[in-house]
Design an enzyme around this catalytic site. Structure first.
Site, PDB file in Angstrom:
ATOM      1  N   LYS A  76       0.866  -1.184   0.000  1.00  0.00           N
ATOM      2  CA  LYS A  76       0.000   0.000   0.000  1.00  0.00           C
ATOM      3  C   LYS A  76       0.900   1.231   0.000  1.00  0.00           C
ATOM      4  CE  LYS A  76      -3.879   2.105   2.552  1.00  0.00           C
ATOM      5  NZ  LYS A  76      -4.821   1.977   3.678  1.00  0.00           N
ATOM      6  N   SER A 151      -9.874   2.263   2.775  1.00  0.00           N
ATOM      7  CA  SER A 151      -8.952   2.952   1.921  1.00  0.00           C
ATOM      8  C   SER A 151      -7.970   2.045   1.187  1.00  0.00           C
ATOM      9  CB  SER A 151      -8.149   3.961   2.757  1.00  0.00           C
ATOM     10  OG  SER A 151      -7.328   3.280   3.704  1.00  0.00           O
ATOM     11  N   SER A 175     -10.281  -0.012   7.031  1.00  0.00           N
ATOM     12  CA  SER A 175      -9.679   0.003   5.691  1.00  0.00           C
ATOM     13  C   SER A 175      -8.985  -1.256   5.226  1.00  0.00           C
ATOM     14  CB  SER A 175      -8.699   1.156   5.583  1.00  0.00           C
ATOM     15  OG  SER A 175      -9.412   2.344   5.388  1.00  0.00           O
TER      16      SER A 175
HETATM   17  N1  GLN Z   1     -13.306   4.680   5.999  1.00  0.00           N
HETATM   18  C1  GLN Z   1     -12.755   5.142   7.230  1.00  0.00           C
HETATM   19  C2  GLN Z   1     -12.335   6.584   7.082  1.00  0.00           C
HETATM   20  O1  GLN Z   1     -12.592   7.118   6.079  1.00  0.00           O
HETATM   21  C3  GLN Z   1     -11.603   4.277   7.653  1.00  0.00           C
HETATM   22  C4  GLN Z   1     -10.367   4.567   6.908  1.00  0.00           C
HETATM   23  C5  GLN Z   1      -9.231   3.696   7.342  1.00  0.00           C
HETATM   24  O2  GLN Z   1      -9.420   2.687   8.016  1.00  0.00           O
HETATM   25  N2  GLN Z   1      -8.034   4.126   6.974  1.00  0.00           N
HETATM   26  O3  GLN Z   1     -11.746   7.161   7.940  1.00  0.00           O
END
Ligand code: GLN
Length: 484
Positions: A76, A151, A175
């Site tokens: 990532k 994400s 995410s």
């Molecule tokens: N979707 C969540 C957010 O937008 C979690 C994102 C994540 O886990 N990095 O913050």
């Protein structure tokens, strides 16, 4: 080499069925072919990959191969990679070349893994659909009109399309698990502190945790063993021995006490998802597990608490991107204030700005008690709820997401609808607990994820329970049409 799991590829390499260079070339070919449609990567490191594969082949020939030697991986783009672009999905860091490896990257590199490239992601890991990336959205290989989740959308889409047997990912509020669910792959977010955050670009430091997306729980166990462990360079890293996750896979699930989380079935859950999750629990019952209902009375407050704590921490973490030391700098600033204002204004996208503004607001003197302090109290209530539940059950299970993958653009206009994607995942982050998502069926051709949450440092139990299910089912082996 097609469609094989990491464990099978590893055996093939060590049995000299194929070389790491052959495997790497094969996967680089798949990456290149899929890139125009999926956009799962932001950078492909073909030369580096082939050099690492050659080195791995020498280790294999010398009889020094470990289980990960010569196995390709995608990182990532939130993880710093020495000499390679590390952009975190943002214009702010587009073209930034990291001067060192994140601990996770360094550990997997020294275990002999071959890096194929960097995975696309939501900007600074803020998002649930991979649509906030400066490098454009990722598409879901099961349906190109739909999002892969976020994400870690690039990581999940890449593993689902079998571009690599594994991809690193991070989970601040879901995410790893949410994109794993939407793409039909296996994802594990370890206990907070289990995997080093050094060199992992910070979003919300008290919630961020690195982990892995793979095809199976067995594959996740192999990699997690190499990623986890104490790191003196991360002050929240926990000094505790890393168990042999792979041998823990075969623990029987007979007698396992599974808690079915009542609140996750109350409203907003797609009926098809509920059906598949309940069917998965039947599989566990057949294997001798005991299923009972548990309740976490405060869990309904997890989304509001998270959207105070996470923006607060992000507003502080992202202050370092000021156009002075690294990252985007505006043209011809008039003075220092203009440099800050325009560099940040141009470098960050809309969602990141929204979070920074929210975070600054909830931390400001007049509102700190009303928002930030209250959210921290709610966070403690949720952690206590989980503690009580784990006095009665060994693992909590439920859906990973309320819906299957949605169409691109369907939720971009309404941030709150987007935030609700993580309604089932955020609790584990607030309490620092390990959690997984594994494939448990399909609804109208789209993957459904089963979530497993355990007490702190129960990764062995979660991986064992996931593996037991994957021995009984083949959902995790399904490959999207066109990517076989
Ligand atoms: N979707 C969540 C957010 O937008 C979690 C994102 C994540 O886990 N990095 O913050």
């Amino acid at each position: 080499m097609k469609g094989r799991s990491l464990a099978e590829l590893s055996a093939g390499l060590r049995g000299r069925e194929f070389s790491s260079v052959e495997l790497t070339r094969h996967l680089l070919g798949r990456v290149a072919a899929a890139q125009p449609t999926l956009n799962a990567l932001v950078c492909i490191t073909a030369d580096l990959a082939l050099a690492q594969a050659q080195a791995a082949d020498r280790e294999i020939a010398a009889g020094r191969a470990g289980p990960l030697t010569g196995v390709p991986i995608i990182h990532k783009d939130i993880f710093c990679t020495d000499g390679v672009q590390t952009s975190c999905g943002s214009r702010m860091l587009a073209g930034f070349i990291a001067p060192y490896d994140a601990t996770v990257v360094a550990k997997l590199r020294s275990a002999g893994m071959v890096m194929l490239g960097k995975a696309n992601m939501d900007e600074f890991a803020m998002g649930s659909s991979n649509e906030t990336s400066f490098f454009g959205p990722v598409r879901n290989p099961w349906d190109l009109a739909r999002v892969p989740g976020g994400s870690s959308g690039g990581s999940a889409a890449a593993v689902a399309a079998r571009l690599a047997p594994a991809a690193t990912a991070t989970d601040t509020g879901g995410s790893i698990r949410q994109p794993a669910a939407l793409c039909g792959v296996t994802g594990i977010k370890p206990t907070y502190g289990r995997v080093s955050r050094y060199g992992m670009i910070a979003f919300a430091s008290s919630l961020d945790q690195g982990g892995i997306i793979t095809v199976s729980a067995e594959d996740a166990a192999i990699i997690l063993g190499a990623m986890a462990g104490f790191d003196p360079r991360d002050s929240t890293s926990v000094d505790r021995p890393v168990p042999d996750y792979r041998t823990a896979l075969d623990r029987p699930v007979a007698g396992l006490r599974i808690g079915l989380l009542k609140e996750f079935f109350e409203k907003g859950l797609e009926p098809d998802i509920e059906r598949h999750v309940r069917a998965a629990l039947e599989v566990y019952r057949r294997l001798g597990a005991v299923v009972k209902e548990v309740s976490l009375p405060s869990i309904g407050l997890s989304v509001p608490a998270y959207y105070v704590v996470a923006p607060a921490e992000c507003s502080s973490n992202l202050a370092r991107f000021d156009g002075v030391r690294f990252g985007h700098r505006c043209q011809d600033p008039r003075d220092l204030a203009d440099l800050y204002r325009r560099s940040r204004g141009e470098g960050f996208g809309a969602e990141v700005k929204r979070r920074i503004i929210t975070g600054t607001y909830v931390l400001s003197a007049g509102y700190y008690d009303a928002y930030y302090l209250k959210a921290q109290r709610v966070r403690q209530l949720i952690a206590t709820d989980f503690e009580r539940a784990f006095a009665e059950v060994d693992v909590i299970m439920g859906p990973t997401t309320p819906t299957t993958a949605f169409e691109l653009g369907a939720k971009t206009a309404d941030p709150v609808t987007m935030y609700l994607n993580d309604i089932y995942t955020i609790g584990a982050n607030l309490a620092g607990l390990p959690a997984m998502s594994i494939p448990c069926g399909f609804a109208a051709g789209l993957p459904v994820g089963l979530q497993l949450i355990g007490p702190h440092f129960s990764e062995e139990r979660l991986l064992g329970a996931a593996h037991a299910y994957q021995r009984e089912t083949d959902w995790h082996r399904r490959v999207p049409p066109g990517y076989e």
